[in-house]
Design an enzyme around this catalytic site. Structure first.
Site, short mmCIF file in Angstrom:
data_model
loop_
_atom_site.label_atom_id
_atom_site.label_comp_id
_atom_site.label_asym_id
_atom_site.label_seq_id
_atom_site.Cartn_x
_atom_site.Cartn_y
_atom_site.Cartn_z
CE1 TYR A 128 -3.24 2.98 0.79
CE2 TYR A 128 -2.16 3.14 2.93
CZ TYR A 128 -3.04 3.65 1.98
OH TYR A 128 -3.70 4.83 2.22
CG ASP B 25 22.77 -15.85 -0.47
OD1 ASP B 25 23.97 -15.58 -0.38
OD2 ASP B 25 22.24 -16.31 -1.49
CG LEU C 106 8.55 0.86 2.84
CD1 LEU C 106 7.86 1.37 1.58
CD2 LEU C 106 8.40 1.88 3.97
CB ALA C 107 8.94 -6.02 3.79
CD1 TRP C 108 3.95 -5.45 9.96
CD2 TRP C 108 6.15 -5.28 10.36
NE1 TRP C 108 4.16 -5.73 11.29
CE2 TRP C 108 5.50 -5.64 11.56
CE3 TRP C 108 7.54 -5.11 10.37
CZ2 TRP C 108 6.19 -5.83 12.76
CZ3 TRP C 108 8.22 -5.31 11.55
CH2 TRP C 108 7.56 -5.67 12.73
CB THR D 290 3.25 2.11 13.71
OG1 THR D 290 1.91 2.39 14.09
CG2 THR D 290 3.81 1.04 14.64
CE1 TYR E 190 2.41 -2.73 12.23
CE2 TYR E 190 1.00 -1.04 13.20
CZ TYR E 190 1.90 -1.44 12.23
OH TYR E 190 2.30 -0.56 11.25
#
Length: 280
Positions: free
Chosen positions: A13, A54, A70-72, A110, A133
């Site tokens: 998003y 890796d 930002l991945a979550w 956040t 969260y």
């Protein structure tokens, strides 16, 4: 030669907007995600998993100058167990990037790290998160500052508040109202709507994020927000009116969340300085 920025969660998003704004700013974008269907095709697609053991992970991710993490998963489901389960992987990923000598890391935070708080929130505001969260983001922030303490890596913790805009693609209350309207529902179950929060349009948020990562003078915890408290009811009623929807709010159908403060907003001193100085 432009700086290379790795954006994780690039198809999400917020991610797809950050990707486009970074490209428009002249940055070379390495986009990491599981799919790329919503992403500007000017990016370099990174298909190697970021959560991988890796030894050459940094190189396989394109040896970026800047990382915007930002991945979550399940960001809108505040008590999903996924937040705690994924936390070690976020830590391991960031540790590998720091060990590889990355120059700059920006991570999405956040306001839910704070927990219950009345008034303005700044970098010194104590945190006492009350959802899985918030607990997970709070822990990741502490870990990140700890592992970068004696390094040259610049850290920017981008603490977001409430985001509006591009609502059909999000999972917020605004997205749910869009869906309910399209389904022909006449009423939408709602809280009292009296709580005041800090709302920012996604385009303004992304401008703040991309401007922040293009400089290193300001680092640490940086609120990316409007700095203006507004009632949830006003925001939602305006949204319904602006979109010409017929749906009505059923006030009080849901209780207010116990960890939501009656009135809280961001102290935007730092981001205002960044925008004034670097938004060219």
């Amino acid at each position: 030669m432009s700086k290379k920025v790795l954006i994780t969660g690039a198809n999400g998003y917020i991610g797809r907007h950050v990707v486009q704004a970074a490209l428009n700013k002249g940055l070379t974008v390495l986009a990491a995600d599981l799919k790329f269907d919503e992403i500007d095709d000017r990016v370099i697609q990174v298909t190697h998993p970021i959560f991988s053991n890796d030894a050459q992970l940094f190189e396989k991710l394109g040896s970026p100058d800047i990382i915007v993490h930002l991945a979550w998963r399940d960001g809108f489901i505040h008590n999903s167990s996924i937040h705690i389960e994924d936390l070690p992987q976020h830590y391991q990923f960031l540790q590998k990037m720091v060990d590889s000598g990355v120059k700059q890391i920006a991570v999405m935070g956040t306001m839910h790290e704070i927990g219950y708080h009345e008034g303005a929130i700044n970098a010194q505001t104590p945190t006492n998160p009350e959802s899985l969260y918030g607990i997970s983001k709070n822990a990741l922030r502490d870990v990140l500052f700890n592992i970068t303490k004696n390094t040259e890596t610049v850290v920017q913790w981008l603490r977001a508040f409430y985001i509006v805009g591009d609502d059909a693609r999000g999972s917020s209350i605004f997205a749910k109202i869009v869906q309910a309207e399209h389904e022909g529902k006449e009423v939408f179950p709602f809280t009292t709507g009296k709580n005041k929060f800090d709302f920012i349009n996604i385009d303004c948020l992304v401008k703040q994020i991309v401007t922040t990562i293009t400089q290193t003078e300001f680092s640490g915890i940086i609120n990316v927000a409007s700095g203006v408290p507004e009632t949830l009811a006003n925001q939602v009623e305006s949204f319904i009116k602006d979109n010409g929807f017929k749906i009505k709010l059923d006030y009080g159908a849901f209780p207010d969340r116990p960890y939501d403060s009656p009135e809280t907003w961001a102290d935007v001193t730092i981001i205002s300085n960044i925008m004034e100085k670097y938004d060219k």
